[in-house]
Structure formats: C-alpha cells, structure tokens
Scaffold this motif. Structure first.
Motif, PDB file in Angstrom:
ATOM      1  N   TYR A  13       0.851  -1.186   0.000  1.00  0.00           N
ATOM      2  CA  TYR A  13       0.000   0.000   0.000  1.00  0.00           C
ATOM      3  C   TYR A  13       0.887   1.236   0.000  1.00  0.00           C
ATOM      4  N   CYS A  43       0.840  -5.091   4.259  1.00  0.00           N
ATOM      5  CA  CYS A  43       2.112  -5.463   4.865  1.00  0.00           C
ATOM      6  C   CYS A  43       2.970  -4.204   5.045  1.00  0.00           C
ATOM      7  N   ARG A  44       3.777  -4.230   6.079  1.00  0.00           N
ATOM      8  CA  ARG A  44       4.660  -3.102   6.377  1.00  0.00           C
ATOM      9  C   ARG A  44       5.942  -3.280   5.571  1.00  0.00           C
ATOM     10  N   ARG A  62      -0.696  -1.705   9.203  1.00  0.00           N
ATOM     11  CA  ARG A  62       0.420  -2.355   8.522  1.00  0.00           C
ATOM     12  C   ARG A  62       0.983  -3.469   9.397  1.00  0.00           C
TER      13      ARG A  62
END
Length: 383
Positions: A13, A43-44, A62
C-alpha cells in the motif's frame, strides 16, 4: 454496529507505487471521501512506516514482514489481521494476486469482493515458477469463494489463465480509476523534436529494452525519450542499469525517476506520444491517463493491456517484443492532429475517469451488504 463499511486487503500500500496499489488507494480514499468508514490492511513493506495511521480518511493497519521472496512479502500475521478487521466491517475487498487470499476468503465472516488485477508474471527461474504456481492456486480458490469478482475488462478476463474459474463467477468489469492529469506545464520538454514518454515501474514486466531499441532507430537529434518511474523500491528488482547504460550511449534519453502529483501532470504535458511496451500488463493506468490528456498510446497486444486503446481508438497496438513495429507506431501516432487528440481524450475521460469507477464500486458494495442471502462456500480444494 460495524466499525467499518469496507475493509481493504492488499499486500503493498502507499507510499509504494504500482498500478495495483494505486487502484487500492484510490478506491479506498474515494469511498472514504463519500462518507464511508474504510480500513486498509497491508504489509509493512518499509519498516520505517508506522504500524497504524490515518491517511486521507482511511485507517491503515500495517503488519510486520518476516522476509521477502522475490516480490512476495512473507507476513504470517497478515491473514489473521485481515480477518480481525474484516469482522468489524461490512464487506471485504481483496486485491489479487495475493498468496494469502485463499486463506483469508475461506474464513471471511463478511461478503468478499475480489479485484483480479492480472495473472502473476515473474522473470524465469525455479523460485519464481513455484511462486507463480502457488499464487495461481490461491487466486483460483479465492475467485470461487468470492461473492463478486472485479476485472479491468472482459478482454482481460476471457484471456486469463484462470478464465475457466472466472467465467463461473459473478463478474463485473470495472476499469481501473484514472486521474485527469490535464493542466500541466511542459517542464520536461527541452527541444522542438519528438518527445516519447514512458511512466511506470522500471521493472522487467514493462518491456523497456524494446522501447530503447525502438528509440535507437529514431534519427532526429532533437528527439527525446523521457523515462519516469520508480526503480529504488520496486519489488523483485529493477532494470535501471540497462536504462542508464542506454542513456550513457544516447544523451537524448532522460531518466526522470519517481514522479508524483504535479510532476506527473507536467510529464504528460511534455510528451507527444506515450509508450507502454509491456510483456505483462492487465490495463495500464498510465496509458489511460495519457489518453485522457490527449496523448495517444502505443502498447503491446496483451489481453487487458490493449483494452484502453481498443476502447478509445486513441493509439496503436503492436506485437510484444517488436521494436521495429513499436517505432513505426510511435512515429505515426505522434503526427496525429489536435482534433483527433481532443476526440480521443474525451472518450478516455468518459470511460476511465475516477468518478465513474467509484460509482460502480459503491454500487457493488451496496448490493452485497444490502443482501440478506447467506453465503455458501465450497471448501474442498477440488471445487
């Protein structure tokens, strides 16, 4: 009462930039701007990013990443976090391909909308072959278990490797949302010659070596090839060294790097024709945005990727991996007059504008959340 009207699940993202990520962002932020409560679970991908934040009206969660395999992010906490936020939501929106999608969809407590962006393509190699096979299996199961499936176009769906699954889904063709980029200044134009532009991730999928070969045959010393896009944080690796080597040989090639906001508007205002020489493509937001500015696009004959040109007539379609045909089409479309460009732009804005896309997504979400029908899913892997 639910905390959210919509839960969006996507591996990458913003601030990561890709066509898939942009669709997820624009739809999420667009729904929030229309008064809907929206959460995104991602996801981070960059550890420097905050685990939770509010961006443009959207709550973004995240999840930590354990490791990466090629483009893939390995995050064991991702599926359970998506399910946790989905339980507090009215509908779940998945963006495929996503390896974890089947595990998420199988146990979703709310209706599932899956946007199937593209058949996953990775460069040759045993690890990538295994990754594509796993993602394909996950996508097939997810599509079967989804209440509705969104594709960019019927052309994309009918030629997908998963068409046998897609043809049996409640399928909706909703083109990716494309921004109206008119109003820029020609800041990247530095001669009176032909200016060809490419914008996108500098990755193998985009077929940039063919564009370099095509431009090499353009004899005008005042011609320019403007290449914009990210090459520092792209998943799976970049081809920037090949681009730099070509620019060292030919000073007419300009590497602009990642562009954003007004810079993108100025980029489109600086070019005569847009090139999208991809070897894998499902739509191509950048080419549709170019068309909306009146710039014809030359793209390759790929299902889905050729749809914007087919739908508007505002460009040319050439064979994949053919620099001679690519060069001929770029030179031809660059000569199109103002009236032809104006008509093509009007058609593109009508078909691909953000407002129309958001209208169709909103109607779909409302249709599913307003239904009292109980979802039934076949859990057998052979279903």
């Amino acid at each position: 009462m639910n905390d959210y009207d919509l839960c969006v699940a996507v591996n990458y993202y913003t601030p990561y930039v890709s066509g898939l990520t942009e669709v997820a962002r624009v739809v999420a932020e667009g729904m929030a701007a229309r008064g809907r409560r929206v959460a995104v679970v991602a996801c981070r991908h960059d550890p420097a990013l905050p685990p939770v934040e509010r961006l443009n009206g959207v709550d973004v969660y995240r999840v930590p990443v354990l490791t990466t395999i090629g483009r893939g992010l390995v995050s064991p906490a991702f599926p359970r976090t998506v399910r946790r936020i989905a339980r507090r939501s009215r509908v779940l929106h998945l963006h495929l391909p996503m390896l974890e999608a089947a595990a998420i969809a199988a146990r979703s407590p709310v209706p599932v909308v899956s946007t199937y962006h593209i058949d996953l393509w990775l460069p040759p190699g045993p690890v990538n072959r295994a990754a594509m096979a796993a993602a394909r299996r996950s996508a097939a199961l997810t599509l079967r278990w989804s209440d509705a499936v969104v594709v960019n176009s019927e052309d994309q769906a009918e030629h997908s490797e998963l068409w046998r699954v897609l043809r049996r889904t409640d399928r909706r063709a909703i083109a990716a949302p494309c921004a109206d980029r008119r109003g820029g200044e020609p800041r990247y134009r530095d001669s009176g010659g032909l200016h060809i532009g490419f914008l996108g991730r500098i990755v193998p999928d985009k077929g940039l070596p063919y564009l370099l070969a095509a431009f090499d045959g353009v004899e005008d010393p005042d011609a320019r090839l403007l290449i914009g896009g990210d090459y520092t944080t792209v998943a799976g690796g970049s081809v920037i060294e090949e681009i730099r080597a070509a620019a060292d040989r030919d000073p007419r090639i300009r590497i602009l790097g990642l562009l954003g906001g007004q810079e993108i508007d100025d980029f489109y205002r600086s070019i005569d024709v847009f090139a999208l020489p991809s070897v894998a493509e499902s739509f191509g937001i950048v080419q549709a945005e170019a068309m909306m500015c009146g710039i014809p696009s030359v793209t390759t004959d790929l299902p889905g990727g050729r749809h914007p040109v087919r739908a508007t007539g505002h460009g040319r379609i050439v064979p994949v991996g053919d620099p001679v045909a690519l060069r001929a089409a770029l030179l031809e479309t660059a000569t199109w007059d103002a009236e032809r460009r104006k008509a093509g732009a009007a058609r593109a804005r009508e078909l691909f504008g953000v407002a129309g896309c958001l209208d169709r997504y909103a109607a779909l979400f409302d249709e599913l959340t307003g239904s009292t029908a109980v979802r039934s899913r076949e859990m057998e892997a052979s279903a």
